[in-house]
Design a protein around this motif. Structure first.
Motif, PDB file in Angstrom:
ATOM      1  N   ASP A  79       0.606  -1.477   0.299  1.00 11.91           N
ATOM      2  CA  ASP A  79      -0.072   0.414  -0.014  1.00 11.91           C
ATOM      3  C   ASP A  79       1.088   1.117   0.459  1.00 11.91           C
ATOM      4  OD1 ASP A  79      -2.935  -1.114   0.500  1.00 11.91           O
ATOM      5  OD2 ASP A  79      -1.382  -1.992   2.206  1.00 11.91           O
ATOM      6  N   VAL A  80       1.786   1.335   1.128  1.00 13.72           N
ATOM      7  CA  VAL A  80       3.101   2.736   1.007  1.00 13.72           C
ATOM      8  C   VAL A  80       4.610   2.065   0.295  1.00 13.72           C
ATOM      9  CG1 VAL A  80       4.085   4.255   2.217  1.00 13.72           C
ATOM     10  CG2 VAL A  80       1.625   3.453   2.196  1.00 13.72           C
ATOM     11  N   TRP A  81       4.550   2.619  -0.806  1.00 13.02           N
ATOM     12  CA  TRP A  81       6.262   2.214  -1.400  1.00 13.02           C
ATOM     13  C   TRP A  81       7.115   3.707  -1.091  1.00 13.02           C
ATOM     14  CZ3 TRP A  81       8.769   3.882  -5.969  1.00 13.02           C
ATOM     15  CH2 TRP A  81       9.650   2.923  -5.879  1.00 13.02           C
ATOM     16  N   PHE A  82       8.596   3.044   0.566  1.00  8.17           N
ATOM     17  CA  PHE A  82       9.141   4.013   0.712  1.00  8.17           C
ATOM     18  C   PHE A  82      10.370   4.399  -0.578  1.00  8.17           C
ATOM     19  CE2 PHE A  82       6.816   3.313   4.092  1.00  8.17           C
ATOM     20  CZ  PHE A  82       7.526   3.985   5.103  1.00  8.17           C
ATOM     21  N   ALA A  83      10.768   4.942  -1.658  1.00  5.95           N
ATOM     22  CA  ALA A  83      12.051   5.102  -2.132  1.00  5.95           C
ATOM     23  C   ALA A  83      12.889   6.920  -2.179  1.00  5.95           C
ATOM     24  CB  ALA A  83      11.388   5.153  -3.256  1.00  5.95           C
ATOM     25  N   ASP A 120       3.059  13.421  -6.264  1.00  2.16           N
ATOM     26  CA  ASP A 120       3.258  11.879  -6.616  1.00  2.16           C
ATOM     27  C   ASP A 120       4.601  10.747  -4.899  1.00  2.16           C
ATOM     28  OD1 ASP A 120       2.127  11.504  -8.891  1.00  2.16           O
ATOM     29  OD2 ASP A 120       4.541  12.751  -9.779  1.00  2.16           O
ATOM     30  N   TRP A 121       4.300  11.912  -4.322  1.00  6.68           N
ATOM     31  CA  TRP A 121       5.656  11.845  -3.220  1.00  6.68           C
ATOM     32  C   TRP A 121       5.319  12.682  -1.973  1.00  6.68           C
ATOM     33  CZ3 TRP A 121       9.194  14.504  -1.892  1.00  6.68           C
ATOM     34  CH2 TRP A 121       9.703  15.003  -3.043  1.00  6.68           C
ATOM     35  N   VAL A 122       5.553  11.841  -0.625  1.00  2.96           N
ATOM     36  CA  VAL A 122       5.506  12.725   0.167  1.00  2.96           C
ATOM     37  C   VAL A 122       7.171  12.463   1.332  1.00  2.96           C
ATOM     38  CG1 VAL A 122       4.453  13.328   2.267  1.00  2.96           C
ATOM     39  CG2 VAL A 122       2.894  12.511   0.263  1.00  2.96           C
ATOM     40  N   GLY A 123       7.477  13.582   1.465  1.00  2.00           N
ATOM     41  CA  GLY A 123       9.007  12.781   2.202  1.00  2.00           C
ATOM     42  C   GLY A 123       9.160  13.092   3.319  1.00  2.00           C
ATOM     43  N   ILE A 124       9.882  11.657   3.911  1.00  2.00           N
ATOM     44  CA  ILE A 124       9.500  11.253   5.826  1.00  2.00           C
ATOM     45  C   ILE A 124      10.908  12.220   6.184  1.00  2.00           C
ATOM     46  CG2 ILE A 124       9.025   9.273   4.761  1.00  2.00           C
ATOM     47  CD1 ILE A 124      11.402   7.871   4.835  1.00  2.00           C
ATOM     48  N   TYR A 125      12.365  12.495   5.681  1.00  2.00           N
ATOM     49  CA  TYR A 125      13.273  13.126   5.978  1.00  2.00           C
ATOM     50  C   TYR A 125      13.832  13.553   5.034  1.00  2.00           C
ATOM     51  CZ  TYR A 125      14.792   8.798   5.720  1.00  2.00           C
ATOM     52  OH  TYR A 125      15.295   7.046   5.890  1.00  2.00           O
ATOM     53  N   TYR A 126      15.051  14.629   4.938  1.00  2.00           N
ATOM     54  CA  TYR A 126      16.379  14.708   3.772  1.00  2.00           C
ATOM     55  C   TYR A 126      17.313  15.108   4.343  1.00  2.00           C
ATOM     56  CZ  TYR A 126      16.001  19.312   5.629  1.00  2.00           C
ATOM     57  OH  TYR A 126      16.624  20.544   6.526  1.00  2.00           O
ATOM     58  N   VAL A 251      11.687   8.808   0.625  1.00  2.00           N
ATOM     59  CA  VAL A 251       9.567   9.837   0.087  1.00  2.00           C
ATOM     60  C   VAL A 251       8.681   8.302   0.515  1.00  2.00           C
ATOM     61  CG1 VAL A 251      10.146  11.389  -1.090  1.00  2.00           C
ATOM     62  CG2 VAL A 251       9.514   9.047  -2.432  1.00  2.00           C
ATOM     63  N   MET A 252       7.187   8.675   0.484  1.00  2.00           N
ATOM     64  CA  MET A 252       6.125   7.441   0.573  1.00  2.00           C
ATOM     65  C   MET A 252       5.701   7.819  -0.376  1.00  2.00           C
ATOM     66  SD  MET A 252       5.790   8.045   4.767  1.00  2.00           S
ATOM     67  CE  MET A 252       5.119   9.678   4.760  1.00  2.00           C
ATOM     68  N   MET A 253       5.567   7.144  -1.429  1.00  2.00           N
ATOM     69  CA  MET A 253       4.950   6.659  -2.516  1.00  2.00           C
ATOM     70  C   MET A 253       3.303   5.662  -2.179  1.00  2.00           C
ATOM     71  SD  MET A 253       6.800   6.423  -6.165  1.00  2.00           S
ATOM     72  CE  MET A 253       6.039   6.867  -6.428  1.00  2.00           C
ATOM     73  N   MET A 254       2.167   6.249  -2.468  1.00  2.00           N
ATOM     74  CA  MET A 254       0.672   5.296  -2.502  1.00  2.00           C
ATOM     75  C   MET A 254       0.644   4.716  -3.677  1.00  2.00           C
ATOM     76  SD  MET A 254      -1.673   7.561   0.342  1.00  2.00           S
ATOM     77  CE  MET A 254      -3.138   6.385  -0.461  1.00  2.00           C
ATOM     78  N   TYR A 269       0.263  10.079  10.065  1.00  2.00           N
ATOM     79  CA  TYR A 269       0.871  10.107  10.768  1.00  2.00           C
ATOM     80  C   TYR A 269       2.497  10.409  10.435  1.00  2.00           C
ATOM     81  CZ  TYR A 269       1.817   7.913  15.400  1.00  2.00           C
ATOM     82  OH  TYR A 269       1.710   8.029  17.004  1.00  2.00           O
ATOM     83  N   ILE A 270       2.880   9.688   9.101  1.00  2.00           N
ATOM     84  CA  ILE A 270       4.461   9.686   9.539  1.00  2.00           C
ATOM     85  C   ILE A 270       5.137  11.530   9.144  1.00  2.00           C
ATOM     86  CG2 ILE A 270       6.176   9.017   8.415  1.00  2.00           C
ATOM     87  CD1 ILE A 270       5.466   6.784   9.336  1.00  2.00           C
ATOM     88  N   ILE A 271       3.940  12.141   8.943  1.00  2.00           N
ATOM     89  CA  ILE A 271       4.569  13.279   9.072  1.00  2.00           C
ATOM     90  C   ILE A 271       4.220  14.823  10.003  1.00  2.00           C
ATOM     91  CG2 ILE A 271       5.090  13.297   6.179  1.00  2.00           C
ATOM     92  CD1 ILE A 271       2.126  15.124   5.954  1.00  2.00           C
ATOM     93  N   SER A 272       3.485  14.054  10.748  1.00  2.00           N
ATOM     94  CA  SER A 272       3.501  14.453  11.988  1.00  2.00           C
ATOM     95  C   SER A 272       4.156  14.846  12.926  1.00  2.00           C
ATOM     96  CB  SER A 272       2.173  13.951  13.107  1.00  2.00           C
ATOM     97  OG  SER A 272       3.063  12.469  13.874  1.00  2.00           O
TER      98      SER A 272
END
Length: 332
Positions: A79-83, A120-126, A251-254, A269-272
Motif C-alpha cells: 500500500d505504501v512504498w518507500f523510495a 506523487d510522493w511525500v518526504g519522510i526526511y531529507y 519518500v512515501m508513495m501510495m 501520521y509519519i509527517i506529524s
C-alpha cells in the motif's frame, strides 16, 4: 444477571473494544535498516493510536523495490512504498500502479518544509550530501568541495561509487568545474584527478561507515546519518555541506492497493510533529516537519539557505547507466 446475559455482555465488550484493530491493516515496502531503526517503532505507535496494523516487507534498494512492485502491478499487495526521490520521480509516471497523493487527507501537510510534498510522493526526511570527517585526524578540515582535491588529503577520502546516491559526486564535480547539465566531461575529468586522494569508492552505507571506523580513510563523502552512526563508534565526527549540496528526500508513495484510506492515514501520521521527532531521535535525518527543532550538531551539518539543490530524478535515471560505465573506466 443470568449466565446467558453475562456471556452476551462479555462477548459484546470483547468484540467492540479491539475489533477495529483486527480488520484494518496496510503493507509497506521499505529498506530493512530504515524499518528496524526508525519506522518500526513509529508504526507500532500508529497501530496503537489508530488500530491499523502495519506489515512490512523489505527491499535492498529503491530500484529493486520498484521491480517487485511492477511484478504485481495488476493487484498490488503493498500500500505504501518507500523510495528515494530520484527513483520516485520516475516511478510516479506509472499511473497504473501508483495513485496521486491525496493532499486533502493530509492534515499535517501544512507543516511540511518546501519541497517535501509533490503530486506523487511525500518526504519522510531529507539529507544533504556533504563532507564528514574525523576531527581528531583531519587537522585542517575541508570547508568546500574544491578542498577535496588538495594533495594533503592523498588516500584519505572515502567516496560514493556511481551506483549509490545517484551520481551526486559527479554532479558536484561537474558544477564546480564549469560543466553543464548537458555535458559532464568536466565532472568526469575532475573525478579522474581525484583518484589519488580516494582510498575507496563505497557501494553501500554500511561499507562507508565500516571503512572510516577501520581507518581506511579520515574523510567520507556522505550524509548526516553517517556522521551519527560513526560517532557512536567513538570517533569525533564532524560534517559540512558546502555549496552546491545535493539534497535528497526519502519518500512515501501510495499504490492502487485495497487500503488507500488507511495508507493515507499512515502517510499523514509519519509527517506529524510527534512522529518526525521520533524519527529524528532514531536516525538523525533532517525532519520534513518544520515545527521540529533541530539539534545543534545536525543544524550545523545542513547547507545554508539557497546552497542546496535537489537533483533531477529523470535526468539521473536516463543517464546513470552510461555514467556508471564511464565512471568504472576512471575509478581505481
Amino acid at each position: 444477571m443470568n449466565i446467558k446475559t453475562l456471556l452476551l455482555s462479555s462477548a459484546f465488550v470483547l468484540a467492540a473494544a479491539p475489533a477495529f484493530a483486527q480488520d484494518k491493516e496496510i503493507t509497506i515496502q521499505i529498506w530493512g535498516s530504515t524499518w528496524e531503526n526508525g519506522i518500526k517503532a513509529i508504526s507500532q505507535q500508529f497501530e496503537a493510536e489508530t488500530g491499523i496494523k502495519v506489515n512490512a516487507v523489505t527491499q535492498s534498494s529503491s530500484g529493486e523495490g520498484l521491480v517487485k512492485l511492477q511484478a504485481e502491478r495488476s493487484s498490488p499487495s503493498v500500500d505504501v512504498w518507500f523510495a528515494t526521490n530520484t527513483i520516485a520521480s520516475e516511478a510516479g509516471q506509472d499511473q497504473e500502479l501508483f495513485v496521486k497523493i491525496p493532499k486533502d487527507k493530509l492534515t499535517n501537510s501544512g507543516e511540511l518544509i518546501q519541497g517535501a510534498l509533490s503530486d506523487d510522493w511525500v518526504g519522510i526526511y531529507y539529507y544533504p550530501m556533504g563532507i564528514v570527517y574525523d576531527a581528531d585526524v583531519v587537522t585542517v578540515p575541508p570547508t568546500s568541495w574544491e578542498d577535496l582535491w588538495k594533495p594533503e588529503y592523498k588516500s584519505q577520502i572515502i567516496a560514493p561509487a556511481m551506483s549509490i546516491y545517484s551520481g551526486s559526486l559527479l554532479m558536484v564535480a561537474n558544477q564546480i568545474n564549469g560543466g553543464t547539465i548537458d555535458n559532464f566531461d568536466a565532472g568526469f575529468e575532475a573525478l579522474k584527478n581525484l583518484n589519488d586522494n580516494v582510498s575507496l569508492y563505497y557501494s553501500s552505507d554500511s561499507q562507508a561507515r565500516q571503512s572510516i571506523v577501520q581507518g581506511e580513510g579520515s574523510i567520507l563523502i556522505g550524509q548526516s546519518s553517517h556522521m551519527n552512526a560513526i560517532a557512536k563508534e567513538g570517533l569525533n565526527m564532524k560534517m559540512v555541506a558546502p555549496k552546491p549540496a545535493p539534497m535528497y528526500f526519502d519518500v512515501m508513495m501510495m499504490t492502487k492497493g485495497d487500503s488507500q484510506d488507511e495508507a493515507a492515514q499512515f502517510v499523514n501520521y509519519i509527517i506529524s510533529k510527534g512522529a518526525q521527532e521520533e524519527m529524528l531521535a532514531r536516525v538523525n535525518m533532517a525532519p520534513v516537519n518544520k515545527n521540529v527543532a533541530l539539534p545543534e550538531e545536525l543544524a550545523a551539518a545542513l547547507p545554508a539557505d539557497g546552497e542546496g539543490f535537489v537533483m533531477d530524478g529523470r535526468l539521473v535515471n536516463e543517464n546513470v547507466s552510461d555514467w556508471t560505465v564511464r565512471f568504472d573506466e576512471i575509478a581505481r
